[in-house]
Design an enzyme around this catalytic site. Sequence first.
Site, PDB file in Angstrom:
ATOM      1  CG  HIS A   1      -2.013  -1.057   1.144  1.00 57.70           C
ATOM      2  ND1 HIS A   1      -3.228  -0.878   0.536  1.00 57.70           N
ATOM      3  CD2 HIS A   1      -2.023  -2.329   1.612  1.00 57.70           C
ATOM      4  CE1 HIS A   1      -3.950  -1.981   0.639  1.00 57.70           C
ATOM      5  NE2 HIS A   1      -3.240  -2.884   1.276  1.00 57.70           N
TER       6      HIS A   1
ATOM      7  CG  ASP B   1      -3.535  -3.749   4.802  1.00 55.92           C
ATOM      8  OD1 ASP B   1      -2.596  -2.985   5.064  1.00 55.92           O
ATOM      9  OD2 ASP B   1      -4.473  -3.437   4.049  1.00 55.92           O
ATOM     10  CD  GLU B   2      -5.753  -5.781   0.985  1.00 56.68           C
ATOM     11  OE1 GLU B   2      -6.783  -6.291   0.539  1.00 56.68           O
ATOM     12  OE2 GLU B   2      -5.545  -4.563   0.952  1.00 56.68           O
ATOM     13  CB  ALA B   3       2.508  -7.125   2.416  1.00 58.85           C
ATOM     14  NE  ARG B   4      -3.073  -9.586  -3.172  1.00 59.43           N
ATOM     15  CZ  ARG B   4      -4.034  -8.780  -2.711  1.00 59.43           C
ATOM     16  NH1 ARG B   4      -4.516  -8.959  -1.496  1.00 59.43           N
ATOM     17  NH2 ARG B   4      -4.516  -7.827  -3.468  1.00 59.43           N
TER      18      ARG B   4
END
Length: 534
Positions: A279, A342-345
Amino acid sequence: MNRKQGSRVAVAAAFGLLAGSLLAGCSSSAAPARPAAPADAYAGILPAPVSAVRTPGKQFAIGSGTALYAASPAAEPVAAYLAGLLRPATGYTLPVVSAAPSGPAIELTLSGAPAVVGDEGYRLSVEPSGIVLSAQTAAGLFEGVQSLRQLLPGSIESRKAVQGASWAVPAGTVTDYPRYAYRGASLDVARHFFDVAEVEHYIDDVARYKIDYLHLHLTDDQGWRIAIDGYPALTGIGASTEVGGGTGGYYTQAQYKEIVAYAASRYITVIPEIDMPGHVNAAESAYGDLTCDGRATTPYTGIDTGFSTLCTGSQTVKTFVSTVLKQMVALTPGSYIDIGGDEARATSATDYAGFMTWAAAQVRADGKTPMGWDAITNAQTGSPAVAEYWGTSDSPTSAFKAAAASGTKVVLAPANHAYLDQKYDKDTVPGLDWAGPVPLAQSYEWDPATYLAGVPASAVYGVEAAMWGETLTSFADLEYLAFPRLPAVAELGWSPPAAHDLGAFEKRLAAQAPHWVAAGIGFYRTPGVDWPRG
Ligand code: TNX
């Protein structure tokens, strides 16, 4: 039932019984019951109080001769706040005085409240001779004021004098305190920017429902919203857009301090979130050396997630992150700094764990407690720490369960219940729907204590009503999604489990509507509630 008999019964409990019998009686009918607002104002207090007992047939009428008596200096700011609430609609002077007045008064005092009310609770006693609001802290008095304003007619919220109104408060006693210490509302100002006045407006909106933490999501792929000394392009470039391509915006540090101080005046603590290591596109559009290939990214105005990452091993990134965190620590009187996670893909699991362990240690070294989304339990955040659960299943990862078992405090924001950015139903606009739709009943019908399998009730610190900003193009959009679901999550955070009853809650909501209308709060007239006209 209790109203006619005038029986001295805790209204929350009695109301649950009443609603239960109504629903049972209607079970064969096709049309759902539509609970009307309770006739007893004490049954309309939202969140439902621990105990509210009305004294039938009696009242205290606020009049032109009423004074607000702050019995100690610590009560004065709350008395002044109450005066600010009551003066416009009543048109009365309502002086705040520090010596016991001889005439009728609303007294705010830090003595006399029972010990059970604790740090944030209060006792409110309304008698024909006057009102006494007692608490052990100014924060408790503030929460009591929120209940008191709900006992008045909704038109008290008008910012213009209302002619010919009666400002009677029905007599009775409320003894009240929260179930959870953490009752959060989050606001994403990164996807769409909200200016200082709008954030303060939202603070006032949520304060009505005894929210005590505002979690501000300050940075994301689409925008970086806080000025950081030494990194001017964060705001020069990183703040210059938002979802859909608008002009974005940011807070100077002076403006941010103003938000923090305003929240504090409502006994709300601001938690800043700097989301990392994902992000981060906005930061990387400003400073290309935060990426591993050293090239600045293009500003992003879409709504995808999970595509950006800091170059976690780089010293430049560490210098940047520790500078940002130090400045956020300096701007934060509260205990928590949220480091996202979060969501550290786009980050490998190993890099993620190493980097978030390091980031949590930075926060702790500066005397604050790290907070983050549930995935931070894949890092060694140390203790204490706070992990916020946003999943849609009741089965957290084993890392999350292990962290909760060893002292990490859990904030619950399960997306399919507590995400205010989800549509109410498939046809409502705005809103996303990846975890939804989330109708009102779904935002209310879950129990934070038992929600997560393998997480002990003792690990639950509280709840958060999360507002993501992808679809919010105006303040009206924000209020539309928050009301009436924010009060649902707020009630889960404040009220005792024994008061939990959907039918009674819907009646309490109906009682709020005249206040919202007079205050200009926009809301969605969800099916199932007998919203008053107007
Ligand atoms: C997931 S919740 C996200 C956010 C989005 C949100 C939209 C979470 C920790 N990450 O980046 O804005 O869904 O509902």
